[in-house]
Design a protein around this motif. Structure first.
Motif, PDB file in Angstrom:
ATOM      1  N   LEU A 193      93.069 107.647 123.581  1.00  0.00           N
ATOM      2  CA  LEU A 193      91.716 107.213 123.241  1.00  0.00           C
ATOM      3  C   LEU A 193      90.722 107.638 124.327  1.00  0.00           C
ATOM      4  O   LEU A 193      89.574 107.998 124.033  1.00  0.00           O
ATOM      5  CB  LEU A 193      91.691 105.694 123.070  1.00  0.00           C
ATOM      6  CG  LEU A 193      90.364 105.046 122.659  1.00  0.00           C
ATOM      7  CD1 LEU A 193      89.952 105.503 121.258  1.00  0.00           C
ATOM      8  CD2 LEU A 193      90.480 103.519 122.706  1.00  0.00           C
ATOM      9  N   CYS A 194      91.144 107.617 125.577  1.00  0.00           N
ATOM     10  CA  CYS A 194      90.263 108.026 126.683  1.00  0.00           C
ATOM     11  C   CYS A 194      89.859 109.498 126.565  1.00  0.00           C
ATOM     12  O   CYS A 194      88.756 109.878 126.985  1.00  0.00           O
ATOM     13  CB  CYS A 194      90.953 107.806 128.020  1.00  0.00           C
ATOM     14  SG  CYS A 194      91.234 106.077 128.461  1.00  0.00           S
ATOM     15  N   ASN A 195      90.770 110.313 126.051  1.00  0.00           N
ATOM     16  CA  ASN A 195      90.490 111.744 125.845  1.00  0.00           C
ATOM     17  C   ASN A 195      90.078 112.428 127.150  1.00  0.00           C
ATOM     18  O   ASN A 195      89.205 113.298 127.183  1.00  0.00           O
ATOM     19  CB  ASN A 195      89.393 111.931 124.786  1.00  0.00           C
ATOM     20  CG  ASN A 195      89.302 113.360 124.286  1.00  0.00           C
ATOM     21  OD1 ASN A 195      90.300 114.078 124.249  1.00  0.00           O
ATOM     22  ND2 ASN A 195      88.104 113.787 123.914  1.00  0.00           N
ATOM     23  N   GLY A 196      90.719 112.014 128.245  1.00  0.00           N
ATOM     24  CA  GLY A 196      90.452 112.640 129.536  1.00  0.00           C
ATOM     25  C   GLY A 196      89.183 112.186 130.221  1.00  0.00           C
ATOM     26  O   GLY A 196      88.853 112.667 131.307  1.00  0.00           O
ATOM     27  N   ASN A 197      88.468 111.257 129.606  1.00  0.00           N
ATOM     28  CA  ASN A 197      87.218 110.752 130.166  1.00  0.00           C
ATOM     29  C   ASN A 197      87.380 109.336 130.692  1.00  0.00           C
ATOM     30  O   ASN A 197      88.382 108.665 130.429  1.00  0.00           O
ATOM     31  CB  ASN A 197      86.122 110.733 129.095  1.00  0.00           C
ATOM     32  CG  ASN A 197      85.700 112.111 128.661  1.00  0.00           C
ATOM     33  OD1 ASN A 197      85.780 113.072 129.425  1.00  0.00           O
ATOM     34  ND2 ASN A 197      85.251 112.233 127.419  1.00  0.00           N
ATOM     35  N   ILE A 198      86.362 108.861 131.399  1.00  0.00           N
ATOM     36  CA  ILE A 198      86.256 107.445 131.718  1.00  0.00           C
ATOM     37  C   ILE A 198      85.830 106.727 130.445  1.00  0.00           C
ATOM     38  O   ILE A 198      84.837 107.095 129.814  1.00  0.00           O
ATOM     39  CB  ILE A 198      85.244 107.211 132.844  1.00  0.00           C
ATOM     40  CG1 ILE A 198      85.783 107.803 134.153  1.00  0.00           C
ATOM     41  CG2 ILE A 198      84.929 105.721 133.011  1.00  0.00           C
ATOM     42  CD1 ILE A 198      84.804 107.774 135.288  1.00  0.00           C
ATOM     43  N   LEU A 199      86.601 105.734 130.040  1.00  0.00           N
ATOM     44  CA  LEU A 199      86.308 104.994 128.810  1.00  0.00           C
ATOM     45  C   LEU A 199      85.529 103.732 129.148  1.00  0.00           C
ATOM     46  O   LEU A 199      85.858 103.028 130.098  1.00  0.00           O
ATOM     47  CB  LEU A 199      87.600 104.649 128.085  1.00  0.00           C
ATOM     48  CG  LEU A 199      87.459 103.963 126.722  1.00  0.00           C
ATOM     49  CD1 LEU A 199      88.556 104.429 125.766  1.00  0.00           C
ATOM     50  CD2 LEU A 199      87.494 102.431 126.852  1.00  0.00           C
ATOM     51  N   MET A 200      84.500 103.439 128.352  1.00  0.00           N
ATOM     52  CA  MET A 200      83.674 102.258 128.563  1.00  0.00           C
ATOM     53  C   MET A 200      83.482 101.517 127.248  1.00  0.00           C
ATOM     54  O   MET A 200      83.294 102.137 126.194  1.00  0.00           O
ATOM     55  CB  MET A 200      82.302 102.642 129.122  1.00  0.00           C
ATOM     56  CG  MET A 200      82.343 103.286 130.481  1.00  0.00           C
ATOM     57  SD  MET A 200      80.673 103.746 131.044  1.00  0.00           S
ATOM     58  CE  MET A 200      80.969 104.004 132.786  1.00  0.00           C
TER      59      MET A 200
END
Length: 370
Positions: A193-200
């Protein structure tokens, strides 16, 4: 130079203390950093840091370490989700402020210092004055001697009382940090779900952020307005904390609850600040000052803490080495005068964000836009 033939002691080998050591050492200053960690391999807890242009990055540039920062830093975008784990939108990767693991940043700074610059396993318990020198007292170790002391040992600094009577205050927010090792295996759905990013994500005054790339681990933080039942829990009991978080997130998607169940390490952190409204002591027996969290700890809600501390190091080093001041005391006083202004501004920005982020109606869409 004011520090010719002077011994400088820096208390604390965090990023700000080490940056200060590097900056003055490259100007030929005799400096030792005293750190309570047992050795250089002690793991630094906490999420990655992003160093800002003009402050953290400027300090790394001045130290000749920018290339290493960009080599080890990871540019990361933002994935904004809701409580149902729906992706609302994504923000492009931020190449200009890559996230760097705290241990990697410490290693860069440590490797830039001369051999034996760090005295490890030194928990400072206090200071005294003897024969015109500072005596530094340590738990289970002999005293050390210095002409100048710089406190860089965090929000609970033992040397702050020699500079100011200001006390740590709780801001009313509480932060829970969790870590999942090997997230691709241990929480694959959330990791994807994060897809390599910071999730917020946010809901009803609870804010949630997760970084899936913290030296092989996934680190996340949850913040909300503090309630007494969260402040006195045993955070070494991962099972209990995970169950409590699952209850707190009862209306959220199961993927978040699976994340909590996969978490091996938790920490509970009351958000803290030190007010700069109280003037610092003027009649100090010998040169001493504070930088970083020891001077102006603030919660992480604006990403200002380490960057403000590195700005401290830049200004204090310049004042102590640029030949513009009559003595060390006046160089320190000028640094403190400047610091009070920009650190107050950083604390104010942080406080505004803290209030906004914990409103029941807050959404990260407000900040990043869709």
């Amino acid at each position: 130079m004011l520090l010719n033939s002077k011994k400088v002691a820096i208390i604390g080998a965090g990023p700000v203390g080490l940056t200060m050591a590097k900056l003055i050492q490259q100007n030929g200053v005799d400096v030792t950093v005293y750190e309570r960690d047992e050795n250089a391999h002690a793991r630094v807890w906490g999420g990655p840091l992003d160093l800002h242009k003009g402050t953290g990055q400027e300090a790394m540039k001045k130290a000749g370490l920018m290339e290493q920062y960009f080599t080890l830093g990871i540019p990361m975008g933002r994935t904004i989700t809701n409580e149902h784990a729906d992706i609302l939108f994504s923000v492009d990767t931020q190449y200009d402020t890559p996230e760097i693991n705290r241990n990697d940043l410490r290693t860069i700074l440590l490797n830039s210092l001369t051999k034996d610059s760090i005295a490890w396993n030194r928990k400072c318990t206090g200071l005294s004055v003897s024969d015109g020198k500072w005596l530094l007292h340590f738990e289970n170790h002999p005293d050390a001697v210095a002409d100048v002391v710089i406190g860089a040992n965090g929000g609970m600094s033992a040397v702050r009382k020699y500079v100011t009577d200001a006390q740590v205050e709780y801001t009313g927010s509480f932060i829970i940090q969790g870590e999942v090792p090997q997230p691709k295996t241990n929480c694959p759905e959330f990791f994807s779900l994060c897809n390599g990013n910071i999730l917020m994500a946010s809901k009803n005054g609870i804010t949630f952020t997760a970084n899936p790339k913290n030296n092989g681990a996934l680190m996340y933080g949850i913040s909300f307005r503090k309630t007494e039942d969260w402040t006195c829990l045993n955070y070494t009991d991962a099972n209990d904390i995970a169950n409590r978080l699952c209850n707190l997130f009862a209306e959220w998607h199961e993927v978040y609850k699976h994340l909590f169940k996969a978490t091996t390490t938790f920490a509970g952190l009351p958000a803290r600040k030190i007010s700069l409204d109280l003037p610092w002591k003027e009649n100090r027996p010998l040169p001493i000052t504070l930088i970083g969290d020891a001077a102006h700890i603030m919660p992480p809600f604006a990403g200002q803490g380490v960057n403000t501390g590195m700005r401290d190091a830049l200004i204090l080093c310049s004042n102590l080495t640029n030949e513009e001041f009559e003595n060390i005391e006046s160089a320190i006083a000028d640094y403190e005068h400047q610091m009070f202004t920009y650190a107050r501004e950083a604390q104010q920005a942080t406080a505004i964000n803290e209030i906004a982020m914990h409103r029941p109606e807050f959404s990260f869409q407000e900040r990043f836009g869709s």
